[in-house]
Design a protein around this motif. Sequence first.
Motif, short mmCIF file in Angstrom:
data_model
loop_
_atom_site.label_atom_id
_atom_site.label_comp_id
_atom_site.label_asym_id
_atom_site.label_seq_id
_atom_site.Cartn_x
_atom_site.Cartn_y
_atom_site.Cartn_z
N MET A 246 -22.44 -22.54 23.54
CA MET A 246 -22.11 -23.59 22.62
C MET A 246 -21.75 -24.84 23.41
O MET A 246 -20.92 -24.80 24.31
CB MET A 246 -20.93 -23.14 21.76
CG MET A 246 -20.79 -23.98 20.54
SD MET A 246 -20.30 -22.97 19.14
CE MET A 246 -18.65 -23.34 18.89
N GLY A 247 -22.38 -26.00 23.08
CA GLY A 247 -22.16 -27.24 23.81
C GLY A 247 -20.87 -27.92 23.42
O GLY A 247 -20.23 -27.59 22.43
N ALA A 248 -20.48 -28.86 24.25
CA ALA A 248 -19.28 -29.64 23.99
C ALA A 248 -19.49 -30.54 22.77
O ALA A 248 -20.59 -31.01 22.53
CB ALA A 248 -18.93 -30.49 25.21
N VAL A 249 -18.44 -30.74 22.02
CA VAL A 249 -18.49 -31.61 20.86
C VAL A 249 -18.48 -33.06 21.33
O VAL A 249 -17.67 -33.44 22.17
CB VAL A 249 -17.30 -31.34 19.91
CG1 VAL A 249 -17.29 -32.32 18.76
CG2 VAL A 249 -17.32 -29.92 19.41
N LYS A 250 -19.40 -33.85 20.80
CA LYS A 250 -19.49 -35.26 21.17
C LYS A 250 -18.60 -36.08 20.25
O LYS A 250 -18.65 -35.93 19.03
CB LYS A 250 -20.94 -35.74 21.05
CG LYS A 250 -21.13 -37.17 21.48
CD LYS A 250 -22.60 -37.57 21.34
CE LYS A 250 -22.87 -38.93 21.91
NZ LYS A 250 -22.47 -40.04 21.12
N ILE A 251 -17.78 -36.91 20.83
CA ILE A 251 -16.96 -37.82 20.05
C ILE A 251 -17.84 -38.98 19.60
O ILE A 251 -18.54 -39.58 20.42
CB ILE A 251 -15.76 -38.34 20.86
CG1 ILE A 251 -14.86 -37.18 21.26
CG2 ILE A 251 -14.99 -39.40 20.07
CD1 ILE A 251 -13.75 -37.55 22.22
N ILE A 252 -17.81 -39.28 18.30
CA ILE A 252 -18.64 -40.35 17.76
C ILE A 252 -17.74 -41.40 17.13
O ILE A 252 -16.85 -41.09 16.35
CB ILE A 252 -19.63 -39.79 16.72
CG1 ILE A 252 -20.56 -38.80 17.40
CG2 ILE A 252 -20.40 -40.92 16.05
CD1 ILE A 252 -21.57 -38.17 16.53
N ARG A 253 -17.99 -42.65 17.49
CA ARG A 253 -17.23 -43.77 16.96
C ARG A 253 -18.01 -44.39 15.79
O ARG A 253 -19.18 -44.74 15.94
CB ARG A 253 -17.00 -44.79 18.07
CG ARG A 253 -15.89 -45.75 17.75
CD ARG A 253 -15.49 -46.52 18.97
NE ARG A 253 -14.42 -45.81 19.67
CZ ARG A 253 -13.51 -46.41 20.39
NH1 ARG A 253 -13.50 -47.72 20.54
NH2 ARG A 253 -12.58 -45.71 21.00
N ILE A 254 -17.34 -44.50 14.65
CA ILE A 254 -17.97 -44.95 13.41
C ILE A 254 -17.31 -46.24 12.93
O ILE A 254 -16.09 -46.32 12.81
CB ILE A 254 -17.83 -43.88 12.31
CG1 ILE A 254 -18.41 -42.55 12.77
CG2 ILE A 254 -18.49 -44.35 11.01
CD1 ILE A 254 -18.00 -41.37 11.90
N LEU A 255 -18.14 -47.24 12.62
CA LEU A 255 -17.67 -48.49 12.02
C LEU A 255 -17.92 -48.42 10.52
O LEU A 255 -19.06 -48.21 10.09
CB LEU A 255 -18.42 -49.68 12.62
CG LEU A 255 -18.26 -51.03 11.91
CD1 LEU A 255 -16.81 -51.51 11.97
CD2 LEU A 255 -19.21 -52.06 12.51
N GLY A 256 -16.88 -48.58 9.74
CA GLY A 256 -17.02 -48.68 8.29
C GLY A 256 -16.85 -50.13 7.88
O GLY A 256 -16.00 -50.84 8.42
N ILE A 257 -17.68 -50.57 6.92
CA ILE A 257 -17.64 -51.97 6.48
C ILE A 257 -17.57 -52.02 4.96
O ILE A 257 -18.37 -51.38 4.27
CB ILE A 257 -18.88 -52.75 6.97
CG1 ILE A 257 -19.00 -52.69 8.49
CG2 ILE A 257 -18.82 -54.20 6.48
CD1 ILE A 257 -20.31 -53.24 9.05
#
Length: 166
Positions: A1-12
Amino acid sequence: MGAVKIIRILGIDPGSRATGYGVIEKNGPLLGFVTCGTIRTREKDFSRRLFEIHQGLREVINCHRPEVAAVEDVFVATNPRSAMKLGQARGVAVVAAMQSDLEVFDYTPRMVKQAVAGYGQADKAQVQRMVQVLLELSGMPSSDAADALAVAICHANHMDYIRKNC
């Protein structure tokens, strides 16, 4: 199982006078607060207000480096002129994100409210409070910023579904 990728999300949360923005990080099932605020336009001329929104969002994107953007879709307003202005502000927000090579996702106000409050007709105060709780914020974000954070949270909740079905 691979590492979880942190994802940065912009909400507008687009608006011609006040455009809310919120940036969160999704780390597996965990959500973290990065920043939020409101771009308040000062110009009288509508075209210049649109330019202010564009410039403000580009600054947010350049400073916080989100990887994806989620934008609230235009609701059907009773005043056609207001709806057109809101649509133009939304278009500027989409262009600002796309100019920064962000993939843009659209969510209806009902979907956003459902994602954060569990009820598609939640009022603004309920959305604000749930955003505060979900992101463990010490204070209450402004209404526009809370709406933008709610859009980002909505996308975070839909990301796994989008990946599985694309």
